[in-house]
Design a protein around this motif. Structure first.
Motif, mmCIF file in Angstrom:
data_model
loop_
_atom_site.group_PDB
_atom_site.id
_atom_site.type_symbol
_atom_site.label_atom_id
_atom_site.label_comp_id
_atom_site.label_asym_id
_atom_site.label_seq_id
_atom_site.Cartn_x
_atom_site.Cartn_y
_atom_site.Cartn_z
ATOM 1 N N SER A 43 0.679 -1.381 0.446
ATOM 2 C CA SER A 43 -0.146 0.384 0.021
ATOM 3 C C SER A 43 0.749 1.227 -0.157
ATOM 4 N N ASP A 44 2.121 1.317 0.877
ATOM 5 C CA ASP A 44 2.559 2.622 1.013
ATOM 6 C C ASP A 44 3.639 2.864 -0.510
ATOM 7 N N LEU A 45 3.214 1.834 -1.976
ATOM 8 C CA LEU A 45 3.732 2.577 -2.941
ATOM 9 C C LEU A 45 2.884 3.342 -3.577
ATOM 10 N N GLY A 46 1.933 3.584 -3.280
ATOM 11 C CA GLY A 46 0.908 4.718 -3.580
ATOM 12 C C GLY A 46 0.915 5.941 -2.759
ATOM 13 N N ASN A 47 2.341 5.801 -1.752
ATOM 14 C CA ASN A 47 1.767 6.940 -0.910
ATOM 15 C C ASN A 47 2.660 8.311 -1.564
ATOM 16 N N PRO A 49 4.771 10.419 -0.594
ATOM 17 C CA PRO A 49 6.819 10.211 -0.549
ATOM 18 C C PRO A 49 7.414 9.020 -1.270
ATOM 19 N N VAL A 50 6.643 8.330 -1.493
ATOM 20 C CA VAL A 50 7.548 6.929 -2.339
ATOM 21 C C VAL A 50 7.094 6.677 -3.937
ATOM 22 N N ALA A 51 5.935 7.551 -4.579
ATOM 23 C CA ALA A 51 6.405 7.491 -5.637
ATOM 24 C C ALA A 51 5.863 8.784 -6.906
ATOM 25 N N LEU A 52 5.913 9.508 -5.824
ATOM 26 C CA LEU A 52 6.525 11.325 -5.972
ATOM 27 C C LEU A 52 7.690 11.251 -7.072
ATOM 28 N N PRO A 53 8.500 10.716 -6.282
ATOM 29 C CA PRO A 53 10.040 10.700 -6.848
ATOM 30 C C PRO A 53 10.331 10.123 -8.321
ATOM 31 N N VAL A 54 9.583 8.999 -7.902
ATOM 32 C CA VAL A 54 9.757 8.186 -9.489
ATOM 33 C C VAL A 54 9.699 9.185 -10.385
ATOM 34 N N LEU A 55 8.268 9.694 -10.278
ATOM 35 C CA LEU A 55 7.912 10.283 -11.563
ATOM 36 C C LEU A 55 8.797 11.847 -11.813
ATOM 37 N N VAL A 56 9.178 12.669 -10.491
ATOM 38 C CA VAL A 56 10.225 13.373 -10.661
ATOM 39 C C VAL A 56 11.097 13.100 -11.402
ATOM 40 N N LEU A 57 11.788 12.407 -11.116
ATOM 41 C CA LEU A 57 13.027 11.430 -12.326
ATOM 42 C C LEU A 57 13.465 11.586 -13.551
ATOM 43 N N ALA A 58 11.644 10.966 -13.893
ATOM 44 C CA ALA A 58 11.583 10.495 -15.139
ATOM 45 C C ALA A 58 11.140 11.797 -15.164
ATOM 46 N N ILE A 59 10.372 12.684 -15.575
ATOM 47 C CA ILE A 59 10.521 14.226 -15.764
ATOM 48 C C ILE A 59 11.311 14.998 -15.817
ATOM 49 N N ALA A 112 -4.490 5.737 -7.533
ATOM 50 C CA ALA A 112 -4.177 6.921 -8.261
ATOM 51 C C ALA A 112 -2.945 7.450 -8.486
ATOM 52 N N THR A 113 -2.560 8.217 -7.005
ATOM 53 C CA THR A 113 -0.836 8.587 -6.993
ATOM 54 C C THR A 113 -0.317 7.508 -7.453
ATOM 55 N N SER A 114 -0.075 6.066 -7.048
ATOM 56 C CA SER A 114 0.577 5.179 -7.597
ATOM 57 C C SER A 114 0.287 4.764 -9.437
ATOM 58 N N ALA A 115 -0.391 4.863 -9.767
ATOM 59 C CA ALA A 115 -1.127 4.775 -11.149
ATOM 60 C C ALA A 115 -0.140 5.952 -12.336
ATOM 61 N N VAL A 116 -0.960 6.987 -11.619
ATOM 62 C CA VAL A 116 -0.332 8.057 -12.480
ATOM 63 C C VAL A 116 1.566 7.891 -12.157
ATOM 64 N N LEU A 140 3.781 -3.378 -12.519
ATOM 65 C CA LEU A 140 3.665 -3.778 -11.840
ATOM 66 C C LEU A 140 3.877 -3.339 -10.135
ATOM 67 N N LEU A 141 4.444 -2.079 -10.210
ATOM 68 C CA LEU A 141 3.754 -1.638 -9.156
ATOM 69 C C LEU A 141 2.629 -0.819 -8.584
ATOM 70 N N THR A 142 1.613 -1.018 -9.740
ATOM 71 C CA THR A 142 0.164 -0.201 -9.431
ATOM 72 C C THR A 142 -0.196 -1.298 -8.852
ATOM 73 N N ALA A 143 -0.240 -2.714 -9.803
ATOM 74 C CA ALA A 143 -1.320 -3.872 -9.412
ATOM 75 C C ALA A 143 -0.954 -4.139 -7.808
ATOM 76 N N ALA A 144 0.562 -4.067 -7.143
ATOM 77 C CA ALA A 144 1.396 -4.491 -6.289
ATOM 78 C C ALA A 144 0.683 -3.401 -5.056
ATOM 79 N N THR A 145 0.044 -1.958 -5.581
ATOM 80 C CA THR A 145 -0.228 -0.926 -4.387
ATOM 81 C C THR A 145 -1.913 -1.145 -4.715
ATOM 82 N N ALA A 146 -2.457 -1.673 -5.088
ATOM 83 C CA ALA A 146 -3.830 -1.643 -5.542
ATOM 84 C C ALA A 146 -4.447 -3.156 -4.447
#
Length: 187
Positions: A43-47, A49-59, A112-116, A140-146
């Motif tokens: 569940s924490d994968l959708g937090n 502080p966990v998910a947003l840094p991944v997106l920020v690095l990709a951006i 929603a946070t993990s998916a996006v 996989l990360l989105t499905a694990a969160t869900a």
């Protein structure tokens, strides 16, 4: 199509329609069937502080590689998540599986946070890789969160499904922005 399904589920939640019975049965069948220590981590994968840094690095990577429209689309998609989810949580006021006295579980913000975050990140870095691992990892990360949210009892299955349906147009817009670069006419 995804927004039509989302509207149908939302209507069912609002009127306590027949879709809620199988939703509740499925939830009762799986809640706490896996140790809480495992499902909490998932569940924490959708937090944020966990998910947003991944997106920020990709951006940052996509922008550095010169793909600013894709990077901007991904950032906008993530900014729209709370703008869409929070009012819907307040409007529907659905109680949680383990907290019937609480409200605001529909739709799932963590899903929603993990998916996006994960899928948009994969869309941004996929053009720079030779393999499909970014997409597989994101799914996989989105499905694990869900799964973690449902099995832990923090969300009903329909809460999670609704979030995925609601985020689909956002992710399609990111995909369009990423692909748009590769189909520019030669000049």
């Amino acid at each position: 199509m995804s927004l039509t399904a989302f509207a149908l589920i939302t209507w069912q939640v609002l009127v306590a329609g027949p879709l809620l019975s199988p939703d509740e049965r499925l939830s009762r069948a799986v809640v706490r069937s896996v140790p809480d220590a495992v499902t909490e981590r998932l569940s924490d994968l959708g937090n944020i502080p966990v998910a947003l840094p991944v997106l920020v690095l990709a951006i940052a990577y996509a922008a550095w590689r010169g793909h600013r429209p894709g990077a901007a689309a991904a950032a906008l998609a993530m900014a729209l998540v709370p703008a869409l989810i929070v009012p819907l949580k307040e409007w529907t006021a659905r109680p949680g599986p383990l907290e019937p006295w609480a409200a605001g579980y529909y739709p799932s913000g963590h899903t929603a946070t993990s998916a996006v975050a994960y899928i948009a990140a994969a869309l941004l870095i996929r053009p720079y890789t030779r393999r499909g691992w970014p997409t597989a990892a994101a799914l996989l990360l989105t499905a694990a969160t869900a799964a973690g949210l449902i099995v832990r009892g923090w969300h009903w299955p329909l809460d999670v499904l609704a979030s995925l349906l609601l985020c689909t147009p956002l992710l399609l817009a990111v995909r369009w922005a990423v692909r748009r670069r590769s189909v520019r006419p030669s000049g």
